[in-house]
Design a protein around this motif. Structure first.
Motif, short mmCIF file in Angstrom:
data_model
loop_
_atom_site.label_atom_id
_atom_site.label_comp_id
_atom_site.label_asym_id
_atom_site.label_seq_id
_atom_site.Cartn_x
_atom_site.Cartn_y
_atom_site.Cartn_z
N GLU A 66 -5.29 -4.54 -2.31
CA GLU A 66 -3.91 -4.10 -2.47
C GLU A 66 -3.78 -2.78 -3.22
OE1 GLU A 66 -5.34 -6.58 -4.08
OE2 GLU A 66 -4.39 -7.04 -6.01
N ALA A 67 -4.87 -2.32 -3.86
CA ALA A 67 -4.75 -1.13 -4.71
C ALA A 67 -4.96 0.15 -3.92
CB ALA A 67 -5.76 -1.21 -5.85
N HIS A 114 -5.13 2.07 -10.23
CA HIS A 114 -4.76 0.68 -9.98
C HIS A 114 -6.01 -0.14 -9.69
CE1 HIS A 114 -2.10 -2.32 -7.54
NE2 HIS A 114 -2.45 -2.79 -8.70
N ARG A 115 -6.89 0.45 -8.85
CA ARG A 115 -8.13 -0.23 -8.49
C ARG A 115 -8.98 -0.50 -9.74
NH1 ARG A 115 -8.80 2.95 -4.13
NH2 ARG A 115 -10.20 4.42 -5.15
N LEU A 170 -7.54 -3.15 -12.17
CA LEU A 170 -7.76 -4.52 -11.69
C LEU A 170 -9.23 -4.90 -11.82
CD1 LEU A 170 -5.53 -4.53 -8.47
CD2 LEU A 170 -5.08 -5.79 -10.58
N GLN A 182 -1.24 -8.93 -11.77
CA GLN A 182 0.13 -8.99 -11.24
C GLN A 182 0.62 -10.43 -11.23
OE1 GLN A 182 1.32 -6.60 -7.81
NE2 GLN A 182 2.44 -8.34 -7.03
N ARG A 242 5.09 0.21 -7.07
CA ARG A 242 3.76 0.38 -6.48
C ARG A 242 2.79 1.01 -7.46
NH1 ARG A 242 3.84 5.42 -2.39
NH2 ARG A 242 5.01 6.87 -3.66
N PHE A 243 1.54 1.04 -7.05
CA PHE A 243 0.48 1.63 -7.87
C PHE A 243 0.32 0.88 -9.20
CE2 PHE A 243 1.61 6.01 -5.85
CZ PHE A 243 1.08 5.60 -4.63
N GLY A 244 0.43 -0.41 -9.17
CA GLY A 244 0.21 -1.20 -10.39
C GLY A 244 1.28 -0.90 -11.44
#
Ligand code: P5A
Length: 441
Positions: A17-18, A23-24, A27, A34, A146-148
């Motif tokens: 999802e990232a 964001h990647r 996580l 999330q 978006r983007f965490g």
């Protein structure tokens, strides 16, 4: 902290999802989780970084003379009806009812509430200037979270609010925040450029966004290249020096910088082509002067030296700490993971025991771990039974600035390897020399 007893849920796979690297990596490093769309928990590693970011923000707010408070997240709709924003704010505002059916809302910002606090206590110009801030969660029901944590629905904001008798006073208050912001972002290892900006639902017509240049940024920005080399005001800055702060403001606004909403093509074209920067950026802060927009309808007045009552001139000043964490990662990472600036790193050092159970490795690791903690360093001690390769990958991923690698062969002769995460440089040192080196950092 012993990694074997810590909670740092590293993901081996890249989360699908990232879309952007920060964001990647957040996580993968187990910093955030999330909970529902645009709503995140901060796990221990992330919480450490967030706390360090907040500490720097707080220090610079305090240095500039702002005073910390804490207001609630839930607000009564009545206040917003007074300012007229209850109807204007639209769907971004999360509206709820309590058990008595009274309309409440989850605050997207706090201009109304702080104006209410102010009007309840301050009646004379003699109590001005005043700047109150807090670091508190906000909620905006964004169409496209978006983007965490870069654009989330629930997010942390440092929001400050200034009160002055006159417009001139309020512009000095604005300049104080302007300088405090330059210092804050520099201490976070970022180069933020103040740009003329649109004011949206906050209001007023004197406003700057602080933008970090990044390809993944959501804002389209235009500015002069020279910003990259501008000096940051020092810690000795006198925030009461009206002319001095004005000079800093004038310098930082003397060359072209604007977001797309305020972009003036003709003015931009005057810049020699080689000096033009047309890029994408991340908005990490936004400051506003809006005069009497809230004080007038809400009756926030003080008695002036003339004995008459005057609505106060106000400004508000926001920074997004939960956006800053990914912004820092966007600015500082490589293929192996995050590279934290020392000022916000979750740990100062990671001590990697390559062979737990080996007498020399264990002894040296304990010496380093205990010794560095004693002198006030934040140390992560990787005492787990993972494979060496996994340990190295984890240390690189979480981006701690210095790694001390303790392997059986060098441990047997009292040596360790010190690796700089950013440059990748490695050096073999005696335990004592490593201790001294790290103590000095
Ligand atoms: C200024 C302080 C305001 O709300 N009122 C109080 C003014 N300004 S602002 O520009 O709308 O927001 C200030 C900063 O908050 C961060 N931010 C966000 N961070 C993460 N997710 C979001 N959805 C979000 N919205 C705003 C930004 O850093 C912004 O500059």
């Amino acid at each position: 902290m012993r990694l074997s007893r810590y909670f740092m849920p590293i993901l081996k796979e890249n989360p699908k999802e990232a879309e952007i690297v920060s964001h990647r990596l957040m996580l993968r490093a187990g910093m955030i989780r999330q909970q529902s769309q645009g709503i995140y928990s901060w796990l221990p590693l992330g919480k450490r970084v967030l706390d360090k970011v907040n500490a720097i923000i707080r220090e610079e707010q305090n240095r500039s003379g702002a005073i910390e408070v804490l207001m609630p997240t839930l607000q009564s709709a009545e206040l917003w009806q007074e300012s007229g924003r209850y109807d204007d704010y639209g769907k971004e505002m999360l509206r709820i009812k309590d058990r008595q059916e009274r309309p409440m809302l989850y605050g997207p910002t706090n201009e109304e509430m702080i104006t209410d606090i102010f009007r309840s206590y301050v009646k004379s110009y003699k109590n001005l200037p005043l700047n109150l801030y807090h670091i508190q969660l906000k909620f905006r029901d964004e169409i496209r979270p978006r983007f965490g944590t870069m654009r989330s629905r629930e997010f942390l904001m440092k929001d400050a609010y200034s009160f002055d008798l006159t417009k001139e006073g309020a512009l000095h208050a604005y300049n104080k925040m302007f300088v405090a912001y330059l210092r804050t972002f520099a201490r976070l290892g970022l180069r933020a450029i103040p740009m003329r900006a649109d004011t949206g639902p906050i209001g007023g017509n004197h406003s700057h966004e602080f933008i970090i240049l990044a390809d993944t940024g959501e804002s389209e920005v235009f500015c002069h290249k020279d910003f990259i080399d501008f000096d940051i005001p020092g810690a000795e800055t006198n925030f009461d020096d009206v002319a001095g702060l004005q000079a800093v403001f004038d310098k930082w606004t003397s060359i072209y910088a604007a977001t797309s909403e305020m972009h003036d093509e003709a003015a931009f074209d005057v810049i020699p082509e080689g000096d033009r920067l047309s890029a994408r950026g991340i908005e990490v802060g936004h400051i506003f002067y809006f005069g009497t927009k809230y004080s007038e309808p809400m009756g926030a007045k003080v008695q002036g030296p003339d004995g008459k009552e005057h609505p106060v001139h106000m400004g508000s000043y926001g920074i997004g700490p939960t956006r800053l964490v990914p912004a820092i990662i966007e600015a500082s990472h490589d293929d192996n993971g995050i590279i934290w600036p020392a000022s916000v790193a979750p740990f100062d050092v990671v001590v990697i025991n390559m062979k737990p159970g080996d007498e020399a490795c264990d002894r040296i690791c304990e010496t380093l771990y205990g010794g560095l903690e004693t002198i006030g360093k934040d140390v992560l001690y990787d005492d787990t039974d993972e494979r060496a390769g996994t340990k190295f990958a984890t240390a690189d991923l979480i981006g701690v600035p210095v790694q001390v690698i303790v392997g059986p062969r060098s441990a047997a002769v009292g040596e360790v390897e010190v690796k700089d995460r950013k440059t990748g440089e490695r050096e073999t040192l005696t335990v004592e020399a490593a201790m001294n080196r790290l103590a000095g950092r």
